[in-house]
Design an enzyme around this catalytic site. Structure first.
Site, PDB file in Angstrom:
ATOM      1  N   ASP A 117       0.819  -1.212   0.000  1.00 37.35           N
ATOM      2  CA  ASP A 117       0.000   0.000   0.000  1.00 37.35           C
ATOM      3  C   ASP A 117       0.852   1.261   0.000  1.00 37.35           C
ATOM      4  O   ASP A 117       2.072   1.219   0.206  1.00 37.35           O
ATOM      5  CB  ASP A 117      -0.940   0.000   1.207  1.00 37.35           C
ATOM      6  CG  ASP A 117      -2.133  -0.929   1.018  1.00 37.35           C
ATOM      7  OD1 ASP A 117      -2.373  -1.355  -0.119  1.00 37.35           O
ATOM      8  OD2 ASP A 117      -2.821  -1.216   2.019  1.00 37.35           O
ATOM      9  N   LYS A 158      -3.546   3.833  -2.536  1.00 44.46           N
ATOM     10  CA  LYS A 158      -4.833   4.507  -2.685  1.00 44.46           C
ATOM     11  C   LYS A 158      -4.740   5.926  -2.156  1.00 44.46           C
ATOM     12  O   LYS A 158      -4.219   6.172  -1.072  1.00 44.46           O
ATOM     13  CB  LYS A 158      -5.926   3.764  -1.907  1.00 44.46           C
ATOM     14  CG  LYS A 158      -6.195   2.353  -2.392  1.00 44.46           C
ATOM     15  CD  LYS A 158      -7.237   1.680  -1.514  1.00 44.46           C
ATOM     16  CE  LYS A 158      -7.471   0.252  -1.948  1.00 44.46           C
ATOM     17  NZ  LYS A 158      -8.438  -0.436  -1.073  1.00 44.46           N
ATOM     18  N   MET A 199      -6.899   9.968   9.496  1.00 47.24           N
ATOM     19  CA  MET A 199      -7.133  10.630   8.215  1.00 47.24           C
ATOM     20  C   MET A 199      -8.263  11.651   8.298  1.00 47.24           C
ATOM     21  O   MET A 199      -9.217  11.624   7.526  1.00 47.24           O
ATOM     22  CB  MET A 199      -7.451   9.589   7.131  1.00 47.24           C
ATOM     23  CG  MET A 199      -6.315   8.633   6.855  1.00 47.24           C
ATOM     24  SD  MET A 199      -4.851   9.487   6.211  1.00 47.24           S
ATOM     25  CE  MET A 199      -3.757   8.108   5.875  1.00 47.24           C
TER      26      MET A 199
END
Length: 255
Positions: free
Chosen positions: A36, A58, A173
């Site tokens: 990732d 992503k 986040m």
């Protein structure tokens, strides 16, 4: 052909030295590593020379591989008899969709293992000198996504519980949503003066931290130009940083 195996590995929060011993072993023996965006590239140096490296990073609205494609990749490579390491930032079961991947593998009869990792909600505050629990300030701790799934505008977070039932709350986040988060916490009973810390790129050489009150943190973030990946920690434990912050003070840099 006999199926291979998939190791779903937590790579930790950023500092490559924080990966587990077993997690590192899974990198070293993998034929395929699907990694990732927030995985420290230094970890990939431990891969075999002929290992296939597949980037699965992503960004919001900019997915290199969508989740269904990642599922298909894991199944395909394992069915070819390969050892596959699915390398995820933090812990695979903390906002990492590791359970979804494990379920797909189970449905296809593919062997898998889950290797936990250190999640940023604990590690980033620790590197900033903030304990998420403390006998004088916090006996409860929650980790919360700052951009949870919503349907028809519905908010799925239990704001009353987060505001008054949990001592320390770590939001993942959440920089882009901090004004809303702060407003909801205050509306549901959290004191506007509650201390908040924002830790950007926690546990890495790029780490920086700011603190402020709940009712002012959104403007501070905007003024200081903080961005994701960042952890936001809400609670009285933030004040402990004044005494035991160490990583930034000592100028330690891990690569």
């Amino acid at each position: 052909m006999k199926n291979g195996i998939v190791y779903i590995v937590g790579a930790g929060p950023g500092d490559p030295k924080l990966i587990t011993v077993y997690g590192l072993e899974c990198i070293q023996k993998a034929d395929v590593i699907a990694y990732d965006r927030l995985v420290n590239p230094a970890l990939l140096k431990h891969a075999k020379k002929d290992a296939e490296l597949v980037y699965c990073g992503k960004l919001p609205g900019k997915h290199h591989l969508i989740q269904d494609e990642i599922h298909a990749l894991l199944v395909e490579k394992a069915q070819q008899g390969k050892i596959v390491t699915r390398l995820k930032g933090g812990d695979p079961f903390v906002f990492g969709r590791g359970a979804e991947e494990a379920e797909i593998l189970k449905n296809h009869g593919i062997a898998y293992e889950i290797i936990p990792g250190i999640t940023a909600g604990i590690a980033a505050p620790a590197y900033a000198g903030i304990p998420v629990t403390h006998r004088d300030f916090a006996t409860s701790f929650a980790i919360v996504t700052g951009h949870g799934r919503e349907e028809k505008g519905q908010d799925f977070l239990n704001w009353p519980a987060l505001a008054t039932g949990i001592d320390t709350v770590a939001f993942y986040m959440s920089v882009g949503n901090i004004a809303y988060i702060a407003r909801k916490l205050i509306e549901h009973g959290r004191k506007a003066t509650t201390p908040v810390a924002v830790i950007e790129w926690g546990t890495t050489a790029q780490q920086r931290t700011i603190t402020g009150r709940l009712d002012e943190i959104a403007s501070i973030i905007e003024r200081q130009g903080y961005h994701n990946p960042s952890m936001i920690v809400v609670g009285e434990v933030v004040n402990v940083r004044e005494k035991i912050q160490w990583f930034e003070e000592q100028g330690l840099a891990f690569s």
